[in-house]
Design a protein around this motif. Sequence first.
Motif, PDB file in Angstrom:
ATOM      1  N   PHE A 170       0.751  -1.181  -0.089  1.00 58.85           N
ATOM      2  CA  PHE A 170       0.009  -0.016  -0.129  1.00 58.85           C
ATOM      3  C   PHE A 170       0.818   1.127  -0.033  1.00 58.85           C
ATOM      4  O   PHE A 170       0.682   2.300  -0.778  1.00 58.85           O
ATOM      5  N   VAL A 195     -14.508  -4.056  -3.766  1.00 54.59           N
ATOM      6  CA  VAL A 195     -13.574  -3.306  -4.619  1.00 54.59           C
ATOM      7  C   VAL A 195     -12.111  -3.547  -4.644  1.00 54.59           C
ATOM      8  O   VAL A 195     -11.380  -3.132  -5.434  1.00 54.59           O
ATOM      9  N   ARG A 196     -11.825  -4.208  -3.428  1.00 57.98           N
ATOM     10  CA  ARG A 196     -10.331  -4.683  -3.535  1.00 57.98           C
ATOM     11  C   ARG A 196      -9.425  -3.532  -3.552  1.00 57.98           C
ATOM     12  O   ARG A 196      -9.874  -2.393  -2.861  1.00 57.98           O
ATOM     13  N   PHE A 245      -9.971  -7.589   7.528  1.00 57.81           N
ATOM     14  CA  PHE A 245      -9.768  -8.108   6.118  1.00 57.81           C
ATOM     15  C   PHE A 245     -10.448  -9.754   6.160  1.00 57.81           C
ATOM     16  O   PHE A 245      -9.556 -10.514   6.662  1.00 57.81           O
ATOM     17  N   TYR A 264     -15.025  -3.773   6.023  1.00 57.93           N
ATOM     18  CA  TYR A 264     -14.074  -4.696   5.672  1.00 57.93           C
ATOM     19  C   TYR A 264     -13.384  -4.135   4.502  1.00 57.93           C
ATOM     20  O   TYR A 264     -13.869  -3.105   3.676  1.00 57.93           O
ATOM     21  N   GLY A 265     -12.303  -4.870   4.296  1.00 59.75           N
ATOM     22  CA  GLY A 265     -11.445  -4.258   2.991  1.00 59.75           C
ATOM     23  C   GLY A 265     -11.643  -5.299   1.996  1.00 59.75           C
ATOM     24  O   GLY A 265     -11.736  -5.034   0.706  1.00 59.75           O
ATOM     25  N   PHE A 266     -12.152  -6.763   2.125  1.00 60.02           N
ATOM     26  CA  PHE A 266     -12.436  -7.708   1.309  1.00 60.02           C
ATOM     27  C   PHE A 266     -12.959  -8.748   2.366  1.00 60.02           C
ATOM     28  O   PHE A 266     -12.568  -8.785   3.491  1.00 60.02           O
ATOM     29  N   TYR A 318     -14.473  -0.806   2.088  1.00 60.40           N
ATOM     30  CA  TYR A 318     -13.466   0.254   1.779  1.00 60.40           C
ATOM     31  C   TYR A 318     -12.386  -0.418   0.660  1.00 60.40           C
ATOM     32  O   TYR A 318     -12.283  -1.686   0.588  1.00 60.40           O
ATOM     33  N   GLU A 330      -8.916  -1.617   0.012  1.00 62.67           N
ATOM     34  CA  GLU A 330      -7.583  -2.212   0.910  1.00 62.67           C
ATOM     35  C   GLU A 330      -7.040  -0.882   1.412  1.00 62.67           C
ATOM     36  O   GLU A 330      -6.850  -1.035   2.973  1.00 62.67           O
TER      37      GLU A 330
END
Lengths: 254, 292
Positions: A84, A125-126, B52, B71-73, B99, B101
């Motif tokens: 990131f 959306v990953r 996550f 969560y991010g995924f 959201y 990640e």
Amino acid sequence: MTEITRAEVCAAACADAWRGAGEVLAHTAGVLPSIGARLARLTTSPDLVLTDGEAYFMSDPPPLGRTAAEGGVVEGWVPYRRVFDIVAGGRRQSMMGASQIDRYGNQNISLIGDWRRPTRQLIGVRGAPGNTANHRTDYWVARHTPKVFVEKVDVVCGVGNDRARGTKGLRFHDLGVVITNLAVLDYGDDGRLRVRSLHPGVTADEVHANTGFALDASGAPETRLPDATELRLIREVVDPRGLRDREVSRGTRS
Amino acid sequence: MGDKSMSLEDFAGTVESGMTIGIGGWGSRRKPMALVRQLLRAGVRDLTVVTFGGPDVGLLCAAGRVRKLVYGFVSLDSIALDPHFRSVREQGGVETAEYDEGMFVTGLRAAASRLSFLPTRAGLGSDVLTMNPDLVTIASPYADEEYVAMKALRLDVALVHVNRADRAGNAQYLGPDPYFDDLFAMAADRCYVSTERIVAPEDLLAAGPAQSLLISRLFVNGVIETPRGAHFTSCDPDYGRDEAFQAHYASAARDADAWRLFRKTFLDGDEQAYHQAVAEFHVNREGQEEGR
């Protein structure tokens, strides 16, 4: 040499997306983008940085679909948190999939229907919003159909050119190409998708019929064929197990 | 140094219904599954789960314990989607905040720094802002730029699982990736660490370098020794993901009757009974393969 397959044409087209990218991290989702990044690294873009998809940079990548533990040479440590940071710093170029994509390159991988109660929950959306906000992003579509190329995506995950132009702060937004099993698409000055080339054996009508919005493919040249060196690398070094044929049917000959 | 070791039962008493709980790990990797299973037994509900996500989300959603998912995924890695998650979403059964990640990590970083938000480019122009209407953008005070003001994801409780820990709460990971477990710990009012093995402080460096000491006791309130406590997710290098069992979980999750049987077989007993049932699952499976 045996006949060149459609998957091999796609692999070379994917590799071309990283031509001239310099010393950046190649991020891929899907088999053909992974083959393309490795092929680029072995031919036109020797400075490209590859990962094993887990936590390592690889100067000599492990076999396709395997992690560092299963071979290759580690040249760096890149746990998710560092990914990131690299995204935010911009030294990365991504080729992702798209469940839906519209004429401006808005991409959806999150869900189909209303986000409060989707008719079909997809992967989410990953990292797509962050990718398109921070560095060049390309897309790979293994099956070019009107269900994928739609008038309007249900959720904008990867940001398209129309939205980017209307959003302050997206100064690093950079959409490159969309490679499908039928064609290579890029964007015109108006931000809309256009056909850059048709894969050998594909007609303009075929692309038109498989796209859910107006997309003129007439007069488009043929996508280049991989040369002898590239074919040898694809077949013997990068993908000896033939995973490419699972993503793009061998039956589709060039 | 204080002894913060506790039993699974005592841990469960520290989590109350309505709390916001952060769960460490990533997808189907190094999830504090023994702690999650204990929460199922304890009956807490109306949870806001921040993660996550992997099977932690699936199990808590299937049991109806979740009010809101942040969560991010949510993925099982080798299986793209957790079927319980898919089903609860498609039934509109849970409130969500999905959201990007990187935004999710930014939210954790803000909470860990006691800030109410941090700026990020991720999310600009995307429907993450549409799906989270409480998110706003902010003008840079220094340049003609705009950013997303990602809200802090502050947690009441964080749950993480690590390879080794001492009784005081110094926690060590030995796999390739720390994920964001230390951030979860710092973003929470309280953090509980489950571990494969509790070792003496002087033995922590026997297994890995000082850099593997991921979480300091500064941020830990309880340590629970739970061998195979991440099962069926991975806990490298102690064990990999139990793919056969995960496949069994996912296939059971797609069918109501099969799920009832799964719950009765694996989840209705205590943690020891769970591992016993998993061992029997593998014995039966091997028997079936030999008989083929």
